[in-house]
Design an enzyme around this catalytic site. Sequence first.
Site, PDB file in Angstrom:
ATOM      1  N   MET A 190     -10.440 -44.890 -32.222  1.00  0.00           N
ATOM      2  CA  MET A 190      -8.981 -44.903 -32.318  1.00  0.00           C
ATOM      3  C   MET A 190      -8.370 -45.600 -31.115  1.00  0.00           C
ATOM      4  SD  MET A 190      -8.238 -41.023 -33.708  1.00  0.00           S
ATOM      5  CE  MET A 190      -9.101 -40.239 -32.348  1.00  0.00           C
TER       6      MET A 190
ATOM      7  N   PHE B 102      -4.708 -39.348 -26.576  1.00  0.00           N
ATOM      8  CA  PHE B 102      -4.904 -40.761 -26.265  1.00  0.00           C
ATOM      9  C   PHE B 102      -6.241 -41.275 -26.805  1.00  0.00           C
ATOM     10  CE2 PHE B 102      -1.949 -38.899 -23.238  1.00  0.00           C
ATOM     11  CZ  PHE B 102      -0.816 -39.633 -23.551  1.00  0.00           C
ATOM     12  N   SER B 103      -6.511 -42.603 -26.624  1.00  0.00           N
ATOM     13  CA  SER B 103      -7.570 -43.272 -27.391  1.00  0.00           C
ATOM     14  C   SER B 103      -8.926 -42.595 -27.252  1.00  0.00           C
ATOM     15  CB  SER B 103      -7.680 -44.734 -26.962  1.00  0.00           C
ATOM     16  OG  SER B 103      -8.012 -44.832 -25.597  1.00  0.00           O
ATOM     17  N   SER B 104      -9.699 -42.595 -28.346  1.00  0.00           N
ATOM     18  CA  SER B 104     -10.933 -41.834 -28.384  1.00  0.00           C
ATOM     19  C   SER B 104     -11.681 -42.133 -29.684  1.00  0.00           C
ATOM     20  CB  SER B 104     -10.609 -40.340 -28.272  1.00  0.00           C
ATOM     21  OG  SER B 104      -9.425 -40.052 -28.998  1.00  0.00           O
ATOM     22  N   ARG B 105     -12.627 -41.262 -30.049  1.00  0.00           N
ATOM     23  CA  ARG B 105     -13.457 -41.512 -31.228  1.00  0.00           C
ATOM     24  C   ARG B 105     -13.705 -40.214 -31.985  1.00  0.00           C
ATOM     25  NH1 ARG B 105     -19.430 -43.636 -30.152  1.00  0.00           N
ATOM     26  NH2 ARG B 105     -20.401 -42.207 -31.629  1.00  0.00           N
TER      27      ARG B 105
END
Length: 222
Positions: free
Chosen positions: A88, A178-181
């Site tokens: 993401m 916040f951005s991650s998977r």
Amino acid sequence: MRLAPGAYDYAAIPAVLALVALVAFPPASLVALALAGFVLLFFRDPERVPVEGAARSAALAAADGTVSVIRTEEDDDGRERVRVGVFMNVTDVHVNRVPLPGTVADVEHVPGGHLPAFSKEAERNERLHVDLVDESAPADSEPYRVTQIAGTVARRCHSYVQSGDALARGERFGHIAFSSRVDVLLPPRFGPEDLLVEEGDGTRAGRTVLATDPAARVSDDD
């Protein structure tokens, strides 16, 4: 606009800085206000309806983003399982949804590092496992796992569920700040040949079909 839990807590910091900067340095106040607005936009939580025509036993995406991992691995019982990971970006919706209906068997937080979420080494990052029993299995119920993986910027995985909760397919189970998977370890009945996505494909949580159920496909063919 519906927001994920904690949105206002994160947005409060740049909002307060904007008030301070309004007196000390007005141009900086505009930057801080824009940042507060971005934080609220990041935590947006749109309503989603599962895609029409998908069988109840088909697996849907757990996250908005880009498919970054597809592989087959062996679980603790020696069964081959398919893993699909979705990375993401900061512009994606970060609320995550279960790909199949089921009951939560366990929620486990695992401490770790904060390496880039798109790398293989990210699987040693801080993560949150949500184990479920798939109640859409044609025969006996089957286990599957959804894992939130923190990244370089993402520092917190947030779960909304606990053991014993019954979830419908596409229902929210948590979000990552916040951005991650997010990885889905599919039930044993799904094989690589059942996947409808490839690495690089875009996904939408609760909407994109990751894999068709092999039993349902055989039934349709008959």
